[in-house]
Design a protein around this motif. Sequence first.
Motif, short mmCIF file in Angstrom:
data_model
loop_
_atom_site.label_atom_id
_atom_site.label_comp_id
_atom_site.label_asym_id
_atom_site.label_seq_id
_atom_site.Cartn_x
_atom_site.Cartn_y
_atom_site.Cartn_z
N LYS A 1 0.83 -1.20 0.00
CA LYS A 1 0.00 0.00 0.00
C LYS A 1 0.87 1.25 0.00
CE LYS A 1 -3.98 -1.97 2.49
NZ LYS A 1 -4.96 -1.84 1.41
N LEU A 2 0.30 2.30 -0.57
CA LEU A 2 0.90 3.62 -0.47
C LEU A 2 0.19 4.34 0.67
CD1 LEU A 2 3.06 5.22 -2.07
CD2 LEU A 2 1.18 6.35 -3.27
N HIS A 3 0.95 4.76 1.67
CA HIS A 3 0.38 5.38 2.87
C HIS A 3 0.63 6.88 2.86
CE1 HIS A 3 -0.30 1.61 5.29
NE2 HIS A 3 0.53 1.17 4.35
N TYR A 4 -0.41 7.64 3.24
CA TYR A 4 -0.31 9.09 3.34
C TYR A 4 -0.42 9.49 4.80
CZ TYR A 4 -1.89 13.99 3.16
OH TYR A 4 -2.03 15.34 3.36
N THR A 5 0.59 10.20 5.30
CA THR A 5 0.56 10.72 6.66
C THR A 5 0.28 12.22 6.59
OG1 THR A 5 2.17 9.06 7.37
CG2 THR A 5 1.85 10.95 8.81
N ASP A 6 -0.86 12.61 7.11
CA ASP A 6 -1.34 13.99 7.01
C ASP A 6 -0.63 14.88 8.03
OD1 ASP A 6 -2.80 16.35 6.79
OD2 ASP A 6 -4.68 15.29 6.43
N PRO A 7 0.03 15.94 7.57
CA PRO A 7 0.74 16.83 8.50
C PRO A 7 -0.15 17.94 9.07
CG PRO A 7 1.16 17.55 6.27
CD PRO A 7 0.24 16.35 6.16
N ASP A 8 -1.38 18.04 8.61
CA ASP A 8 -2.24 19.18 8.98
C ASP A 8 -3.64 18.69 9.32
OD1 ASP A 8 -2.99 21.75 9.45
OD2 ASP A 8 -3.09 22.35 7.34
N LYS A 9 -3.77 17.99 10.45
CA LYS A 9 -5.05 17.40 10.82
C LYS A 9 -5.93 18.38 11.58
CE LYS A 9 -3.19 12.70 11.22
NZ LYS A 9 -2.95 11.55 12.12
N ILE A 10 -7.23 18.17 11.45
CA ILE A 10 -8.22 18.91 12.22
C ILE A 10 -8.87 17.93 13.18
CG2 ILE A 10 -10.41 20.15 12.11
CD1 ILE A 10 -9.53 21.13 9.32
N GLY A 11 -8.86 18.24 14.47
CA GLY A 11 -9.42 17.32 15.45
C GLY A 11 -8.67 16.00 15.43
N ARG A 12 -9.40 14.90 15.36
CA ARG A 12 -8.77 13.58 15.33
C ARG A 12 -8.25 13.22 13.94
NH1 ARG A 12 -13.43 9.74 17.38
NH2 ARG A 12 -11.94 8.08 16.93
#
Length: 413
Positions: free
Chosen positions: A363-374
């Motif tokens: 899988k290609l995984h995306y780690t979000d650097p700019d989350k809102i809430g959870r």
Amino acid sequence: MKKFFLSFLTFMLLLCSLPYQVVLADDLDLPAQSAIAVEADTGKILYEKDSEKKRDVGGLSTLLTTYLIFEAIHEKKLSLKDPIKLSEKALALNDIEAAGTLPMEANQYTVEQLLTALLVGNSSTAALALAEKVGGSEKSFVEKMKQKLAEWGIQSPHLINATGLNTQTISGDSDGKEDENQLSAYDIAVIAKHLLQDFPEVTKYTSKPTALFSNTQIENPNLMLEGMPNYRSGVDGLRVSNSTKGGITFAASTTQNGIHMITVVLGVEAVDGDPYARFVATSSLMNYVVRTFVSSIVVKEGDPYGKSKATIMDGKSETVLAVAKKDFYIVEKQGSQAEPKIQFKSDQESFRAPVKSGTNLGKLHYTDPDKIGRGYLEDQEPTVDMVAGKTIEKSFFLKVWWNEFVRYVNEKL
């Protein structure tokens, strides 16, 4: 001092010439007790206001009822053509104005007719009749509702019926016990996301401004559909409800500027009983999302991401490119300078040849650097399956034998 004054004046002139900036999420105070907006495909949270507090939601809980009905249809336990005879309990609801009264003289309707009554006409009678058919009884169906929520990580929901009706509304006794289904805006968003992803055909019903039921034209209370007073292009559902205890509510879905979003507003403030308040609030939330976020493609179907590849044993090639099984999109704030982390992770260290084109490699995984809430519904950041871009045939048998021998020597001796 003169140079400083000129510099300051230049700065102020430049500042005034900048385009109008979008309002930040913290500054968007919707006239609702709770609200949430999410990207429907990835589950990314785009806005939230007290979104995890359980509230009385009335008929919005029938989105879960709808999910279980479509699930039964897909599992061949139910057919759209199956006739359902209305029970006395279901028919009794049709005499209650707040329960979505529709003409029900025939007392027996097909599953498809009842889905139309439920999803276009907000009929509680239809919701209960379908629930009794799927669950055997309303009590058993409510247990199915709770089990499904548990699968999605929603624990200890307060569900008492399949219709969302207040117990006083059902009994007609204003002095009797008052109780109602309780869910959070977050919970509703999770349900709506699964409903739209697993059974997208639901919008064939929810997007209809009007429909025929029992030779009578019924009207959808969703006033954001085409031809309605609050029409907004792209809106295709989902559910309008008036909660006896929780006030007016609305869960909507739409695609705007390439962003497929779900919005939920609970307990909307309606000055002087304004019938359009929930739709105005929803439109404001949609405007905020469109102005603040952008959808961008990370990798197209059939393309690799960077040098994504997997190791092949005993093949005519030692590696194979891992390509995306489908287009992979992410949603980011416009102008964001945060650096996302995107990484290919293989399912195993190596794959033994032959490996056919289309074989899952990881899988290609995306780690979000700019989350809102959870960050994301069910705390699941976006991924996409990566598959073999071409077939890798098995190598010549003598080479395979030699490779086996070398591995044995290295591992055993």
